[in-house]
Scaffold this motif. Sequence first.
Motif, mmCIF file in Angstrom:
data_model
loop_
_atom_site.group_PDB
_atom_site.id
_atom_site.type_symbol
_atom_site.label_atom_id
_atom_site.label_comp_id
_atom_site.label_asym_id
_atom_site.label_seq_id
_atom_site.Cartn_x
_atom_site.Cartn_y
_atom_site.Cartn_z
ATOM 1 N N LEU A 1 0.838 -1.202 0.000
ATOM 2 C CA LEU A 1 0.000 0.000 0.000
ATOM 3 C C LEU A 1 0.878 1.259 0.000
ATOM 4 C CD1 LEU A 1 -3.029 0.709 0.000
ATOM 5 C CD2 LEU A 1 -2.887 0.979 2.467
ATOM 6 N N LYS A 2 1.986 1.200 0.738
ATOM 7 C CA LYS A 2 2.918 2.343 0.760
ATOM 8 C C LYS A 2 3.527 2.551 -0.629
ATOM 9 C CE LYS A 2 6.031 5.242 2.649
ATOM 10 N NZ LYS A 2 6.142 6.380 1.752
ATOM 11 N N TRP A 3 3.891 1.442 -1.287
ATOM 12 C CA TRP A 3 4.438 1.570 -2.644
ATOM 13 C C TRP A 3 3.415 2.219 -3.562
ATOM 14 C CZ3 TRP A 3 3.133 -0.054 -7.563
ATOM 15 C CH2 TRP A 3 4.116 0.142 -8.553
ATOM 16 N N LEU A 4 2.158 1.780 -3.440
ATOM 17 C CA LEU A 4 1.115 2.337 -4.300
ATOM 18 C C LEU A 4 0.931 3.834 -4.021
ATOM 19 C CD1 LEU A 4 -0.933 1.691 -6.506
ATOM 20 C CD2 LEU A 4 -2.604 1.163 -4.725
ATOM 21 N N PHE A 5 1.024 4.200 -2.739
ATOM 22 C CA PHE A 5 0.869 5.613 -2.380
ATOM 23 C C PHE A 5 1.981 6.437 -3.032
ATOM 24 C CE2 PHE A 5 1.202 9.247 0.639
ATOM 25 C CZ PHE A 5 -0.077 9.743 0.440
ATOM 26 N N ASP A 6 3.212 5.903 -2.988
ATOM 27 C CA ASP A 6 4.334 6.636 -3.586
ATOM 28 C C ASP A 6 4.224 6.724 -5.104
ATOM 29 O OD1 ASP A 6 5.285 7.044 -1.076
ATOM 30 O OD2 ASP A 6 6.793 5.455 -1.132
ATOM 31 N N ASN A 7 3.418 5.831 -5.691
ATOM 32 C CA ASN A 7 3.250 5.828 -7.156
ATOM 33 C C ASN A 7 1.814 6.156 -7.568
ATOM 34 O OD1 ASN A 7 5.931 4.701 -8.358
ATOM 35 N ND2 ASN A 7 5.529 3.470 -6.530
ATOM 36 N N ARG A 8 1.099 6.829 -6.653
ATOM 37 C CA ARG A 8 -0.347 7.022 -6.862
ATOM 38 C C ARG A 8 -0.693 7.807 -8.117
ATOM 39 N NH1 ARG A 8 1.601 10.044 -2.784
ATOM 40 N NH2 ARG A 8 1.103 12.254 -2.601
ATOM 41 N N ARG A 9 0.236 8.681 -8.541
ATOM 42 C CA ARG A 9 -0.022 9.508 -9.729
ATOM 43 C C ARG A 9 -0.227 8.671 -10.988
ATOM 44 N NH1 ARG A 9 -1.765 14.511 -9.695
ATOM 45 N NH2 ARG A 9 -1.702 15.025 -7.494
ATOM 46 N N LEU A 10 0.274 7.431 -10.950
ATOM 47 C CA LEU A 10 0.127 6.551 -12.121
ATOM 48 C C LEU A 10 -1.277 5.964 -12.229
ATOM 49 C CD1 LEU A 10 3.520 4.587 -11.940
ATOM 50 C CD2 LEU A 10 2.877 6.350 -13.607
ATOM 51 N N VAL A 11 -2.048 6.045 -11.138
ATOM 52 C CA VAL A 11 -3.392 5.431 -11.143
ATOM 53 C C VAL A 11 -4.394 6.409 -11.748
ATOM 54 C CG1 VAL A 11 -5.223 4.422 -9.706
ATOM 55 C CG2 VAL A 11 -2.811 4.132 -9.052
ATOM 56 N N GLY A 12 -5.257 5.889 -12.625
ATOM 57 C CA GLY A 12 -6.299 6.720 -13.236
ATOM 58 C C GLY A 12 -7.681 6.248 -12.819
ATOM 59 N N GLY A 13 -8.700 6.846 -13.417
ATOM 60 C CA GLY A 13 -10.076 6.546 -13.020
ATOM 61 C C GLY A 13 -10.669 5.359 -13.764
ATOM 62 N N LEU A 14 -11.941 5.105 -13.455
ATOM 63 C CA LEU A 14 -12.694 4.013 -14.080
ATOM 64 C C LEU A 14 -13.945 4.580 -14.746
ATOM 65 C CD1 LEU A 14 -12.671 1.345 -11.186
ATOM 66 C CD2 LEU A 14 -11.097 1.467 -13.123
ATOM 67 N N GLU A 15 -14.492 3.814 -15.694
ATOM 68 C CA GLU A 15 -15.813 4.152 -16.243
ATOM 69 C C GLU A 15 -16.610 2.874 -16.441
ATOM 70 O OE1 GLU A 15 -15.239 6.111 -20.009
ATOM 71 O OE2 GLU A 15 -13.674 4.710 -20.597
ATOM 72 N N TRP B 1 -3.654 3.233 -17.822
ATOM 73 C CA TRP B 1 -2.891 3.336 -16.569
ATOM 74 C C TRP B 1 -2.511 1.992 -15.946
ATOM 75 C CZ3 TRP B 1 -5.040 1.352 -12.171
ATOM 76 C CH2 TRP B 1 -6.441 1.311 -12.062
ATOM 77 N N PRO B 2 -3.368 0.927 -16.053
ATOM 78 C CA PRO B 2 -2.948 -0.332 -15.422
ATOM 79 C C PRO B 2 -1.635 -0.872 -16.006
ATOM 80 C CG PRO B 2 -5.302 -0.381 -15.886
ATOM 81 C CD PRO B 2 -4.751 0.816 -16.595
ATOM 82 N N VAL B 3 -1.452 -0.696 -17.309
ATOM 83 C CA VAL B 3 -0.230 -1.192 -17.955
ATOM 84 C C VAL B 3 0.992 -0.395 -17.478
ATOM 85 C CG1 VAL B 3 0.931 -1.491 -20.193
ATOM 86 C CG2 VAL B 3 -1.534 -1.995 -19.963
ATOM 87 N N LYS B 4 0.813 0.910 -17.349
ATOM 88 C CA LYS B 4 1.915 1.771 -16.880
ATOM 89 C C LYS B 4 2.275 1.456 -15.425
ATOM 90 C CE LYS B 4 1.337 5.630 -20.028
ATOM 91 N NZ LYS B 4 0.189 6.495 -20.358
ATOM 92 N N LEU B 5 1.230 1.206 -14.627
ATOM 93 C CA LEU B 5 1.462 0.870 -13.215
ATOM 94 C C LEU B 5 2.226 -0.448 -13.108
ATOM 95 C CD1 LEU B 5 0.772 1.888 -10.312
ATOM 96 C CD2 LEU B 5 -1.283 0.466 -10.414
ATOM 97 N N MET B 6 1.839 -1.392 -13.968
ATOM 98 C CA MET B 6 2.511 -2.698 -13.979
ATOM 99 C C MET B 6 3.990 -2.541 -14.372
ATOM 100 S SD MET B 6 1.248 -6.141 -15.882
ATOM 101 C CE MET B 6 1.741 -5.756 -17.543
ATOM 102 N N ALA B 7 4.247 -1.682 -15.346
ATOM 103 C CA ALA B 7 5.630 -1.473 -15.797
ATOM 104 C C ALA B 7 6.484 -0.905 -14.657
ATOM 105 C CB ALA B 7 5.647 -0.539 -17.007
ATOM 106 N N LYS B 8 5.912 0.019 -13.899
ATOM 107 C CA LYS B 8 6.654 0.618 -12.779
ATOM 108 C C LYS B 8 6.902 -0.429 -11.687
ATOM 109 C CE LYS B 8 8.417 4.269 -10.641
ATOM 110 N NZ LYS B 8 8.758 3.911 -9.322
#
Length: 489
Positions: A438-452, A473-480
Amino acid sequence: MDIEQRPTEMVKFYSGNSLPLELHKVRVVQKLHLLPIEKRLEAIERAGFNSFLLSTRETYLDMLTDSGCNAMSDRQTAAMMVADDAYAGSQSYERMEVQVKNMFAKEYILPVHQGRAAENIVGQAFVHEGDQIPMNYHFTTTKAHFEINGGTLHEIYTDEALKVKSTHPFKGNMDINRLKDVIETYGAARIPFIRLEASTNLIGGQPFSMENMRQVRKVADDTNIMIVLDASLIGENAWFIKQRESGYAQKTMGEIIREMSDLSDLVYFSARKLSSSRGGIICTNRFDLYDQMRDLVPLYEGFLTYGGMSVREIEAMAVGLEETLDNTMISQSPSFIDYFVRKTDGLGLPVVTPGGALGAHIDAGSFLSHIPQQEYPAGALVAAFYLISGIRGMERGTISSVRLEDGSDLLADIELMRLAFPRRVFTLSQVEYAIDRLKWLFDNRRLVGGLEWEKEPKVLRFFVGRLKARGDWPVKLMAKFREDFGDSL
Ligand SMILES: *Cc1c(COP(=O)(O)O)cnc(C)c1O
C-alpha cells in the motif's frame, strides 16, 4: 480520554517494539495463490475492475469482507461432529440456547439463517407504514428491510463519525440531542424502536460507549420507546469498551456484553460475523415481543429449533459465542487492525483513525485526490491495489451508491477502500506485506487513473457491474512495479 494512551492488547518485545502476537496456532491451512502481476492484470480486466468478480484462485489475501470467512477454532469444528440431526427438539439447539442465555441473559430466543433474516422478522413485526426509526447508522440490509415495511431511517451519528482522522474512541456514538429532536419532531407513537448497531459497520467498525448507550436508554425510558440492538459486531464493541472506556478495564467481556444486552429490549445478530460462519439469533426478555415474531420463524426460516441453520452451524455458533467472551480470542482481529492503522498512519497514508472492528479503511478521495469522484477513486484504488499486491479489498464509495433519475451519480459522502480482517485468518507477515504494497502504491499514486462503466446494473450495481480503466494506466502501473520489484511476485 486520549485513545493514543490506550493501545490495544500488545506484547512487549525486548527490542522495545510491541506486537499483536498471535495467541493461537495454525492447525488447518489453505493454499493461497500469489500470481505474477501480468496474470493479475488479466484477472482484474476479466473481472471488469470489480473485486466482487474475482475468484479466490486469483487472490492472495481475501480482504473483501469478514462475513462468513472467519477461522473456526478446533473446539468449534469438534462440536460440529457431535451435532444432533433432528427437525424438532435437537440437542444442538439446546446447547446453543444455553450459550445465548449465558451471554445475553435473554429468556426468549428465535433462530434465523443469517442477520438479514432477523431484520426481515423484526421489520415485519414492528415496522409499519410511516414509522420513523432512529439509529446510530444504517447497515445495507437493515435499511432495505425497514424501508420495505414502510419505515424511514434517521441516522443520528455525531460530528466525529465521518471524520477520516480522529482520535475519538467512540465514533459510533449516537448524538443524544439530535435523537431527542427526532422524537420530538415525529412523536414517540411513530417510532417503533431506536436501533443501536454495535461497532457500526459502515462507519468503519466504530464502537459506541456504554455511557452513550446508557444515555440512549434514558431517552428511551423517558419516551417509552424500546431499544433494538444489532449485536453482529458486539464482541469487538465490548472489547473497545474494555480498552477505551474508563471503569471497564477490569470488567470481563461477559460482564460488558451482559450490560449492553440489559440496556436493550431486543437483541439480534448475524453469526456470520459473531462466533461462526452462518446463522443468526433474535432474543428478548419480553414475551409480548417474542409473541409478535415467533410465527414468522417457521414461515420464513424453519422450525423453531433450527431456523434455517444446519445443526452443525448451530453447534459452531454455540462454541463461538463462548469464545467471544475470551480476551485472547476476541482481541486478535481488532489488535491486527490497530497495528495496520497505526503503522499506515505513521507512514503518512490516509487511513481512517482510530482503528475499529472488522477492517481498515483507506480514504481513496485523498489517496487519489487527482481522480474526480465521477471517475470512482475508491473503485480505482481497489483495482490498483489488487493489481500490485493480489490483495482483494472492497469499494465503499460512489460505485456502491446509486444513479439518480437525472442520470448523474449520487456521490458518496466519502470514498473508501475497505480491507477486511477476517478473524484469526491472517498472520502478521501478511499484514506487513499489505502495508508495504500500500505504501508503494501511495508513492506511485499519480500513475493510477479513473474508471468508467462498461455494464452498469440498475440495482445494487457494485455487486456484478463491470467497469474499465480510463486510458492505459494499469499497464503503466505494472511497468513501474516491474521496474521496482524485478521479477518478484
Ligand atoms: C452483516 C451484518 C448484517 C446482516 O447479516 P447477514 O448475515 O449478512 O445477513 C446486519 N447487521 C450488521 C451490523 C452486519 O454487520
